[in-house]
Design a protein around this motif. Structure first.
Motif, PDB file in Angstrom:
ATOM      1  N   SER A  18       0.841  -1.201   0.000  1.00 15.05           N
ATOM      2  CA  SER A  18       0.000   0.000   0.000  1.00 15.05           C
ATOM      3  C   SER A  18       0.870   1.243   0.000  1.00 15.05           C
ATOM      4  O   SER A  18       1.940   1.264   0.618  1.00 15.05           O
ATOM      5  N   VAL A  19       0.419   2.277  -0.694  1.00 17.27           N
ATOM      6  CA  VAL A  19       1.117   3.554  -0.789  1.00 17.27           C
ATOM      7  C   VAL A  19       0.154   4.635  -0.329  1.00 17.27           C
ATOM      8  O   VAL A  19      -0.888   4.847  -0.949  1.00 17.27           O
ATOM      9  N   THR A  20       0.498   5.307   0.769  1.00 16.36           N
ATOM     10  CA  THR A  20      -0.373   6.333   1.351  1.00 16.36           C
ATOM     11  C   THR A  20       0.407   7.621   1.543  1.00 16.36           C
ATOM     12  O   THR A  20       1.649   7.600   1.584  1.00 16.36           O
ATOM     13  N   PRO A  21      -0.273   8.772   1.669  1.00 12.04           N
ATOM     14  CA  PRO A  21       0.432  10.052   1.834  1.00 12.04           C
ATOM     15  C   PRO A  21       1.361  10.055   3.044  1.00 12.04           C
ATOM     16  O   PRO A  21       1.131   9.366   4.038  1.00 12.04           O
ATOM     17  N   LEU A  22       2.404  10.871   2.953  1.00  9.49           N
ATOM     18  CA  LEU A  22       3.454  10.904   3.967  1.00  9.49           C
ATOM     19  C   LEU A  22       2.966  11.424   5.314  1.00  9.49           C
ATOM     20  O   LEU A  22       3.287  10.873   6.369  1.00  9.49           O
ATOM     21  N   GLY A  23       2.180  12.500   5.295  1.00  8.90           N
ATOM     22  CA  GLY A  23       1.707  13.084   6.539  1.00  8.90           C
ATOM     23  C   GLY A  23       2.859  13.605   7.393  1.00  8.90           C
ATOM     24  O   GLY A  23       3.774  14.263   6.901  1.00  8.90           O
ATOM     25  N   SER A  24       2.849  13.288   8.672  1.00 10.40           N
ATOM     26  CA  SER A  24       3.882  13.758   9.607  1.00 10.40           C
ATOM     27  C   SER A  24       4.891  12.673   9.925  1.00 10.40           C
ATOM     28  O   SER A  24       5.549  12.712  10.969  1.00 10.40           O
ATOM     29  N   ALA A  25       5.052  11.684   9.040  1.00 14.87           N
ATOM     30  CA  ALA A  25       5.892  10.516   9.336  1.00 14.87           C
ATOM     31  C   ALA A  25       7.348  10.899   9.585  1.00 14.87           C
ATOM     32  O   ALA A  25       8.032  10.250  10.379  1.00 14.87           O
ATOM     33  N   TRP A  26       7.846  11.939   8.920  1.00 15.72           N
ATOM     34  CA  TRP A  26       9.235  12.340   9.142  1.00 15.72           C
ATOM     35  C   TRP A  26       9.481  12.692  10.607  1.00 15.72           C
ATOM     36  O   TRP A  26      10.513  12.352  11.162  1.00 15.72           O
ATOM     37  N   ARG A  27       8.543  13.369  11.208  1.00 15.71           N
ATOM     38  CA  ARG A  27       8.730  13.856  12.580  1.00 15.71           C
ATOM     39  C   ARG A  27       8.556  12.743  13.606  1.00 15.71           C
ATOM     40  O   ARG A  27       8.818  12.948  14.794  1.00 15.71           O
ATOM     41  N   ASP A  28       8.120  11.562  13.145  1.00 14.37           N
ATOM     42  CA  ASP A  28       7.976  10.415  14.038  1.00 14.37           C
ATOM     43  C   ASP A  28       9.121   9.415  13.887  1.00 14.37           C
ATOM     44  O   ASP A  28       9.094   8.355  14.519  1.00 14.37           O
ATOM     45  N   LEU A  29      10.120   9.739  13.074  1.00 10.77           N
ATOM     46  CA  LEU A  29      11.236   8.822  12.865  1.00 10.77           C
ATOM     47  C   LEU A  29      12.091   8.718  14.125  1.00 10.77           C
ATOM     48  O   LEU A  29      12.164   9.654  14.919  1.00 10.77           O
ATOM     49  N   PRO A  30      12.788   7.578  14.310  1.00 13.54           N
ATOM     50  CA  PRO A  30      13.655   7.429  15.485  1.00 13.54           C
ATOM     51  C   PRO A  30      14.876   8.333  15.393  1.00 13.54           C
ATOM     52  O   PRO A  30      15.202   8.875  14.327  1.00 13.54           O
ATOM     53  N   GLY A  31      15.589   8.467  16.519  1.00 18.89           N
ATOM     54  CA  GLY A  31      16.728   9.370  16.588  1.00 18.89           C
ATOM     55  C   GLY A  31      17.875   9.006  15.675  1.00 18.89           C
ATOM     56  O   GLY A  31      18.701   9.863  15.345  1.00 18.89           O
ATOM     57  N   SER A  32      17.954   7.754  15.229  1.00 21.99           N
ATOM     58  CA  SER A  32      19.020   7.368  14.307  1.00 21.99           C
ATOM     59  C   SER A  32      18.786   7.902  12.899  1.00 21.99           C
ATOM     60  O   SER A  32      19.718   7.963  12.091  1.00 21.99           O
ATOM     61  N   LEU A  33      17.548   8.312  12.597  1.00 16.09           N
ATOM     62  CA  LEU A  33      17.217   8.837  11.273  1.00 16.09           C
ATOM     63  C   LEU A  33      16.837  10.303  11.289  1.00 16.09           C
ATOM     64  O   LEU A  33      17.163  11.048  10.374  1.00 16.09           O
TER      65      LEU A  33
END
Length: 746
Positions: free
Chosen positions: A482-497
């Motif tokens: 499935s491919v869905t819009p990005l939304g706020s996913a960047w701001r939920d990434l772990p500290g290593s990313l």
């Protein structure tokens, strides 16, 4: 009663990895609404839950969640198991015991923290299941606790903030591995260890308290201290036991290398080679020597003399190297052929400097192979490893190509593994076609336009990962991908990313081998940098480069530097607009994050951008429309330091010699080599000057064939020196030329 420290250590992120975010959110919602289970704890430490719908769930000690008992019909980790864990954590944190069961931690208060409470009670642990046998867990630092009710979760809360538990998966011996993972998994892992593999270890830190191991084709995390059964991996279920054993052995090998050092002395990130036979096989040695002979022929005759027949020889050499499991030299040979093809097609992809580096890389790997054959020549892993259901967060796209083709590299963050991956796609062009990045953005991958895929969340059950961190995603049965819009996913990434302190991140990366012998891993430096402010932006017309100065939340200055891409003419205009160059009053405050390749160059922190996240959405410069006709503010040119100038000039002369061929070196190139020798000598780089002088002298008096080794010596030395100097501190670049020899070898 027994305190279940394993259940207390399960964070929402770990629970989501064991199941999925939806189940965790539903369990949290049920618990908040009062629909959670009634929790009881038996004398043997089994946590039982009775749910309002009549479902009974039991979590015995010594077993991971997916092997525990639940009366519901779900297979694997269900919402009842997760709900019982959350309810147990809530009750323990509140100091509430189960029905008729003594509260956890009652006693004299001598043990504090979850592990201390368990030790005080003397909880039995099944040998060879989750906790290593005959190896007591290291005691945690004492924390203040109430005299009468030292609940373990409360004790943990009172411990110093952001203090990771000091432990290492190396504590699990082979008997524990066999009992927890099974003998067949251990046998398969031993076969891989005999072939040899390279792993990157991440020890616990305040920002990233989970030890993890990046194996060539997957990642293994240990989220619960001293508990093997909760180890997580993105590899498929059939490979889980094997890769967990490989991860434990990697930690064990690292511990053996630093004998006598404490945990505090160990660097947070370490690369280690595990197993492998020190001698190369006859087949591998022959394949490598054939590739070296072809490289020497290229160096003698030059790229201008390399025709289709020679390109075919390189293709066969690559196949032989791959068959001998020499993946990194095979990658260099493949790129060398790409350079030859690009030159033949008069494509902009050809670079004489890159051509010279590739020739030197093959020799450098051959020379260093006796010290670390696994790390230098490549692992003997399977070409690809299937992954279980994964969620990938798109980080942008980079467009490349030649006159005959176009390519798109879409980068993804694999949050669970804490690394970035790359998905590659290539299109052949017919005569007359010359699509830009914006025109390619409408082409479909995985059923979605490229512009959507580059700014999306991708969840797939049909994914495989290669040793170089390229990923293959296919569309299988319905709803498998499935491919869905990005939304706020960047701001939920772990500290290593998601990097909030770029200087600390680069320091923690640890010492690494020179690029010439480093594993050829794609997307190794791709990260998302959080932006606190955009200070300036400008365009350098001479270098055709847009540069902006931003600051991260830790107030580190980061140079965002993007080169003009002729295949995406509107890219720099789109980047400038996203960073706020067009709207100084409002645009700058709208920038949240920038994704790209993060590294040091000339003493500065540099980010080569892939995409920009603003309050209006995500901008991917390489897919942006436009012709590049926007007038941009000119930036102030920075003066290069003398060390960089001298090394760069000498490397340019060496690249010219390789491009022309040592048998066909022109008089201007010989003059350039002589002038470079003088400049290096005046700058204080005496060894580098001696090597270039030796090359020039050998060419004049002994001929081209004798000069091959001299050229290789000079190219390797100068390339490594420039790399070390570029990655040095900003203060280093300001040293007087008389002291510059201390900055880089030579």
């Amino acid at each position: 009663m027994t305190v279940r420290t394993d259940l207390l250590a399960l964070t929402p992120r770990t629970l989501a990895s064991l199941a999925n975010k939806g189940l965790v959110k539903r369990a949290e919602k049920d618990l908040t609404a009062g629909s959670g289970p009634r929790v009881t704890v038996t004398a043997d430490g089994t946590v039982r839950g009775h749910f309002p719908d009549g479902t009974e769930t039991a979590l015995p000690p010594g077993r991971s969640l997916d092997t525990t008992d639940c009366a519901c019909a779900a297979t694997g980790v269900c919402r009842h198991r997760i709900g019982l864990v959350l309810a147990y954590q809530r009750d323990t944190d509140a100091g509430v015991g189960g029905d008729g069961v003594e509260n956890a931690g009652q006693g004299d208060g001598s043990a504090s923290g979850a592990e201390g409470a368990a030790a005080a009670v003397g909880a039995p642990t099944p040998v060879g299941t989750l906790t290593p046998a005959s190896k007591p867990a290291p005691a945690t630092s004492p924390a203040p606790a109430p005299a009468t009710r030292p609940a373990p979760a409360l004790a943990l809360a009172q411990a110093p903030p952001n203090t990771p538990t000091v432990w290492s998966p190396a504590e699990f011996d082979d008997d524990v591995l066999a009992a927890a993972l099974g003998r067949p998994a251990l046998v398969a892992a031993r076969r891989t260890r005999d072939r040899g593999y390279v792993a990157r270890l991440h020890r616990p830190t305040p920002d990233d308290p989970e030890p993890r191991v990046e194996l060539p084709t997957c990642t293994v995390r240990f989220p619960v201290p001293h508990e093997l059964g909760y180890a997580l991996t993105d590899a498929s279920a059939a490979l889980r036991g094997e890769v967990v054993a490989l991860a434990v052995w990697a930690f064990r090998a690292a511990e053996e290398e630093r004998t006598g050092q404490t945990h505090a002395d160990a660097p947070p990130v370490t690369e280690v080679s595990v197993g492998g036979r020190t001698e190369t096989t006859e087949r591998a040695d022959e394949a490598l020597r054939t590739a070296l002979a072809l490289a020497d022929d290229l160096l003698l005759e030059g790229v201008q003399q390399a025709g289709p027949v020679f390109a075919g020889s390189l293709a066969r050499a690559r196949e032989s190297l791959t068959a001998a499991s020499l993946h990194w030299p095979a990658g260099a040979v493949a790129e060398l052929r790409e350079q030859i093809d690009a030159y033949a097609a008069r494509g902009t992809h050809y670079e004489a400097e890159r051509f010279a580096v590739l020739l030197a890389e093959l020799h450098a790997r051959h020379r260093a192979a006796m010290h670390d054959p696994v790390g230098v020549l490549g692992t003997k892993e399977a070409p690809e490893t299937p992954l279980r259901r994964v969620r990938l967060v798109a980080l942008g796209c980079r467009i490349g190509g030649t006159a005959a083709d176009r390519s798109a590299e879409t980068y993804f963050a694999h949050a669970e593994a804490g690394i970035a991956l790359v998905l590659r796609k290539r299109w052949d062009l017919t005569e007359g076609q010359s699509p830009t990045g914006h025109e390619l953005s409408s082409r479909r991958l995985l059923g979605s336009p490229l512009r959507s895929l580059a700014t999306a969340n991708v969840v797939s059950e049909h994914t495989s990962r290669a040793a170089d961190r390229t990923v293959a995603i296919s569309r299988g049965r319905i709803a498998a991908t499935s491919v869905t819009p990005l939304g706020s996913a960047w701001r939920d990434l772990p500290g290593s990313l998601l990097i909030r302190d770029t200087a600390a991140h680069l320091r923690a990366a640890g010492e690494r081998p020179p690029r010439l012998i480093r594993p050829r891993v794609a997307a190794d430096s791709v990260r998302v940098v959080e932006v606190a402010a955009v200070e300036s932006i400008g365009y350098d017309p001479a270098a055709q480069r847009l540069e902006a100065v931003v600051r991260d939340p830790a107030d580190n200055e980061v140079l965002v530097s993007a080169a003009y891409n002729p295949l995406s003419p509107g890219g720099l205009d789109a980047l400038a607009a996203a960073l706020g160059a067009e709207d100084e009053g409002q645009g700058q405050g709208q920038v949240h994050c920038i994704s790209g390749m993060l590294h040091r160059a000339h003493g500065r922190i540099v980010l080569d951008p892939l995409a920009v996240l603003t309050s209006q959405g995500v901008t991917v410069p390489d897919l942006a429309p436009g012709t590049g006709d926007t007038t941009l503010t000119t930036s102030t040119q920075r003066r290069s330091d003398p060390i960089t100038t001298a090394l760069t000039s000498a490397l340019t002369a060496l690249a010219q010699a390789a491009h022309q061929g040592l048998r066909h070196v022109t008089t201007p190139t010989r003059t350039h080599l002589a002038e470079s020798t003088t400049t290096l000598q005046r700058t204080g780089l005496h060894t580098a000057a001696h090597l270039v002088r030796t090359l020039n002298t050998t060419l004049q008096h002994e001929g081209a064939t004798a000069a091959v080794s001299a050229w290789v010596d000079a190219q390797i030395h100068l390339t490594t020196s420039l790399e070390l100097h570029a990655e040095g501190t900003e203060e280093t670049t300001r040293l007087p030329s008389t002291d510059a020899a201390q900055v880089a070898p030579g």
